[in-house]
Scaffold this motif. Structure first.
Motif, short mmCIF file in Angstrom:
data_model
loop_
_atom_site.label_atom_id
_atom_site.label_comp_id
_atom_site.label_asym_id
_atom_site.label_seq_id
_atom_site.Cartn_x
_atom_site.Cartn_y
_atom_site.Cartn_z
N GLY A 1 23.46 -2.93 -10.34
CA GLY A 1 21.81 -2.85 -10.41
C GLY A 1 21.37 -1.62 -9.93
O GLY A 1 20.39 -1.07 -10.20
N GLY A 2 22.18 -1.12 -8.80
CA GLY A 2 21.70 0.12 -8.12
C GLY A 2 22.03 1.33 -9.21
O GLY A 2 21.18 2.24 -9.08
N PHE A 3 23.20 1.25 -9.88
CA PHE A 3 23.49 2.35 -10.77
C PHE A 3 22.65 2.22 -11.91
O PHE A 3 22.33 3.22 -12.12
CB PHE A 3 24.81 1.80 -11.15
N LEU A 4 22.06 1.09 -12.37
CA LEU A 4 20.93 1.05 -13.46
C LEU A 4 19.55 1.86 -13.18
O LEU A 4 19.08 2.63 -13.74
CB LEU A 4 20.72 -0.28 -13.74
N TYR A 5 19.32 1.54 -11.62
CA TYR A 5 17.99 2.31 -11.19
C TYR A 5 18.09 3.74 -11.17
O TYR A 5 17.19 4.27 -11.43
CB TYR A 5 17.82 1.51 -9.71
N LEU A 6 19.18 4.26 -11.04
CA LEU A 6 19.51 5.82 -11.01
C LEU A 6 19.37 6.33 -12.41
O LEU A 6 19.58 7.56 -12.36
CB LEU A 6 20.99 6.10 -10.28
N HIS A 7 19.39 5.42 -13.35
CA HIS A 7 19.39 6.11 -15.07
C HIS A 7 17.91 6.83 -14.94
O HIS A 7 17.06 6.50 -14.37
CB HIS A 7 19.56 5.06 -15.81
N GLU A 8 17.77 7.33 -16.15
CA GLU A 8 16.41 7.95 -16.83
C GLU A 8 15.62 6.85 -17.19
O GLU A 8 14.47 6.93 -16.75
CB GLU A 8 16.72 9.01 -17.94
N THR A 9 15.97 5.91 -17.67
CA THR A 9 15.41 4.66 -18.31
C THR A 9 16.14 3.53 -18.31
O THR A 9 17.35 3.34 -18.30
CB THR A 9 14.97 4.89 -19.57
N LEU A 10 15.65 2.53 -17.88
CA LEU A 10 15.85 0.99 -17.93
C LEU A 10 15.21 0.11 -18.86
O LEU A 10 13.80 0.14 -18.81
CB LEU A 10 15.96 0.32 -16.60
N CYS A 11 15.80 -0.56 -19.74
CA CYS A 11 14.96 -1.22 -21.03
C CYS A 11 15.29 -2.92 -20.43
O CYS A 11 16.53 -3.07 -20.37
CB CYS A 11 15.77 -1.03 -22.28
N ASP A 12 14.21 -3.37 -20.45
CA ASP A 12 13.93 -4.77 -20.17
C ASP A 12 14.62 -5.75 -21.19
O ASP A 12 14.82 -5.13 -22.28
CB ASP A 12 12.72 -5.31 -19.52
N ASP A 13 14.63 -6.83 -20.90
CA ASP A 13 15.15 -7.77 -22.11
C ASP A 13 14.14 -7.92 -23.43
O ASP A 13 14.52 -8.31 -24.34
CB ASP A 13 14.77 -9.40 -21.70
N GLU A 14 12.78 -7.49 -23.21
CA GLU A 14 11.85 -7.47 -24.25
C GLU A 14 12.12 -6.10 -25.13
O GLU A 14 11.30 -5.68 -26.04
CB GLU A 14 10.52 -7.43 -23.80
N GLY A 15 12.94 -5.05 -24.54
CA GLY A 15 13.32 -3.88 -25.30
C GLY A 15 12.38 -2.65 -24.80
O GLY A 15 12.15 -1.66 -25.38
#
Length: 453
Positions: free
Chosen positions: A330-344
Motif C-alpha cells: 500500500g505504501g508503494f501504491l501511494y508513491l505512484h503518480e496515480t492510483l485508480c480505485d475500484d470504480e476506475g
C-alpha cells in the motif's frame, strides 16, 4: 520457560478461528489473566482484532520466516510474563508453504513451540460425519498435539448429544460449542476479514461470544490443557544497536499493516518510530532521518489521500531528496503518480514512481517469496530476505532491484524500485528473516543525519 498456551486451529479458513480466539482472549483477560495474543502466519488483519480485544499488540509467528529455533525464541519473548498465550492458527491446521509443505503451517508452529492444539470444527449441517472429519485430523497428528475440540455453529443440545460419541470413539474431549448467534455480522474482503473498525460494535459482538462461551465451554478443562504444555528451552532473541534516529512511520486508516516484531527490532536498534497520517497531516514529522510507508488499503481512501496535496508534496520532496525510505505494498501504491480505485477513477498520488497503480480485478500475487538483492544496497548482493505478497493491484512498473522467487514452485520475477537508500515494492518483508536489511536502513538514516550537518 513454562507458559500455559493453546492454539486455536481448524480444518480451513472460515471456520471461526478469529472469532473464537478473540472471544477466548476477552473471556480470560476479564477473569484477570494476562493474555498474550499470537497469530500464526503473515496475516495483518487478525492481529488487529486481537489488539482490539486486549489493547496490546499481537505478534505474528511463522516458521517459514524464521525457522524453528528463532521462532521458538520469538514466541518466548512474546509470551514472557503472560498467564496464558493464545495462538490463532492460519488456514487449515496442516496447510503450509504452497499448501503442501509443513513450513508456515499452524501445525509446524505448534510442533516447534510444543503447544496443545484445540481443533475448531464447523459442525453446521453435520451429524455423525463430524467424527471421521476429526479422525482424519487425528491420524495426521504425528506429535499428538490435538488435545480437544470445539464445535462451532451448532446447538448446545446437539453438542451434548454428539459429545459422548466423539469422546468414546476418538478419546478426544469435546470442550464445548459455540451456537450460531444472530447478532454477529463479520464481513470479508478478498481472502480475509474487513478491518475491525469497519465492523459496528465489534467489541460488543466479541463480548457476546465471550459471554456465550462462558456458558457453553468447559473453560477449566481448556485451561488445564494449556497448563499441560511442556516447558521450552529457548535462546534470547538477538539484539543489535545501530543508531539513535527518528523514523517517520505512516499509521492511519489507509496504512496500518506492520509486523510488531519488525517494529520492536527497529526500536531495539535505536529507532524512534514517529507516527504520522498521510490522510490527516499536512507535513512529515520534524527531524526524521527515514521514512516507512507500510501496507494497508490506500485504494479505499484514494480520494482523501489525493486531496491532501501538502502531504503528497512533502512525501514526494523528501523521497526525491534521498530520504532513506521503505515502502511496502500500500505504501508503494501511494508513491505512484496515480492510483485508480475500484470504480476506475484515478487519483494523483505522491508521484515519486513514474507509473500507475491499477486494480486488476483478480489476485495478482499471493503467498510467500524469497527476495534476492541484485546489487548491494539494503543487503549484500545475492543475500535474501523472506516476505509475503497478497494484492489485487498491480503497477505499470514494478521495478527491477530484486528478484522474488516462490519457495515451492520456483517461479520468479523482478520487482522493487531500489536505490542505495530506498526500497519500494509490493512484498511485505519480515525483518527477522534477515535483520541486516533493517540494520542497514537505520545506518543509512544515521548517515543522512551526519551528511546534513
Amino acid at each position: 520457560m513454562n507458559i500455559p498456551r493453546i492454539m486455536i486451529a481448524a480444518a480451513g479458513s472460515g471456520s471461526g478461528k478469529t472469532l473464537l480466539s478473540c472471544a477466548l482472549m476477552m473471556l480470560f483477560s476479564q477473569e484477570g489473566k494476562s493474555v498474550s495474543a499470537i497469530k500464526c502466519g503473515p496475516d495483518y488483519i487478525d492481529p488487529m482484532f486481537h489488539r482490539t480485544v486486549l489493547g496490546v499488540p499481537s505478534r505474528n509467528l511463522d516458521t517459514f520466516f524464521t525457522g524453528e529455533r528463532l521462532t521458538k525464541s520469538l514466541f518466548a519473548r512474546a509470551a514472557e510474563g503472560a498467564d496464558l498465550a493464545v495462538m490463532e492458527g492460519v488456514m487449515g491446521l496442516y496447510d503450509g508453504l504452497g499448501g503442501i509443505r509443513k513450513e508456515g503451517s499452524s501445525y509446524h508452529l505448534a510442533e516447534v513451540t510444543k503447544t496443545p492444539v484445540i481443533l475448531v470444527v464447523n459442525a453446521h449441517g453435520m451429524g455423525r460425519s463430524i467424527l471421521p472429519v476429526i479422525r482424519g485430523f487425528l491420524d495426521y497428528d504425528r506429535h499428538h498435539l490435538i488435545r480437544g475440540v470445539i464445535l462451532n455453529q451448532t446447538s448446545v443440545t446437539f453438542c451434548e448429544t454428539i459429545r459422548p460419541e466423539i469422546e468414546r470413539e476418538l478419546s478426544l474431549p469435546v470442550l464445548g460449542c459455540l451456537p450460531k448467534l444472530k447478532e454477529l455480522h463479520w464481513d470479508s474482503r478478498h481472502l480475509g476479514l474487513v478491518m475491525p473498525e469497519e465492523i459496528a460494535d465489534v467489541k460488543k459482538q466479541i463480548q457476546t461470544v465471550a459471554d456465550t462461551l462462558g456458558k457453553t465451554l468447559d473453560c477449566g478443562k481448556l485451561l488445564a490443557i494449556a497448563a499441560s504444555a511442556e516447558a521450552l528451552e529457548t535462546d534470547p532473541v538477538p539484539k543489535k544497536k545501530i543508531a539513535d534516529v527518528r523514523i517517520g512511520i505512516a499509521r492511519d486508516a489507509a496504512f496500518g499493516f506492520y509486523y510488531e516484531d519488525n517494529l520492536q527490532l527497529l526500536r531495539e536498534a535505536g529507532a524512534e518510530l514517529v507516527p504520522f497520517s498521510p490522510l490527516q497531516d499536512e507535513s512529515l514529522p520534524e527531524g526524521i532521518a527515514g521514512l516507512i510507508l507500510g501496507g494497508g488499503y490506500p485504494e479505499l481512501h484514494a480520494k482523501a489521500l489525493s486531496k491532501n496535496i501538502p502531504m503528497r508534496k512533502a512525501v514526494h520532496d523528501a523521497v526525491a531528496d534521498g530520504l532513506p525510505t521503505i515502502a511496502e505494498c500500500g505504501g508503494f501504491l501511494y508513491l505512484h503518480e496515480t492510483l485508480c480505485d475500484d470504480e476506475g477513477v484515478c487519483y494523483p498520488m505522491a508521484g515519486v514512481i513514474p507509473a500507475s497503480a491499477i486494480n486488476t480485478g483478480k489476485l495478482v500475487r499471493f503467498g510467500y517469496v524469497m527476495l534476492t538483492e541484485k546489487e548491494e544496497n539494503f543487503l549484500p548482493a545475492g543475500a535474501q530476505i523472506a516476505g509475503h505478497e497478497f494484492h489485487y493491484y498491480d503497477s505499470t512498473d514494478n521495478g527491477v532491484g530484486a528478484v522474488a522467487k516462490k519457495p515451492v514452485n520456483g517461479r520468479s520475477w523482478e520487482c522493487v524500485h531500489e536505490s542505495p537508500s530506498q526500497w519500494m515494492g509490493f512484498p511485505h518483508l519480515y525483518y527477522y528473516s534477515n535483520p541486516e536489511y533493517a540494520y542497514r536502513f537505520l545506518k543509512k538514516a544515521a548517515d543522512r543525519i551526519y551528511l546534513k550537518k
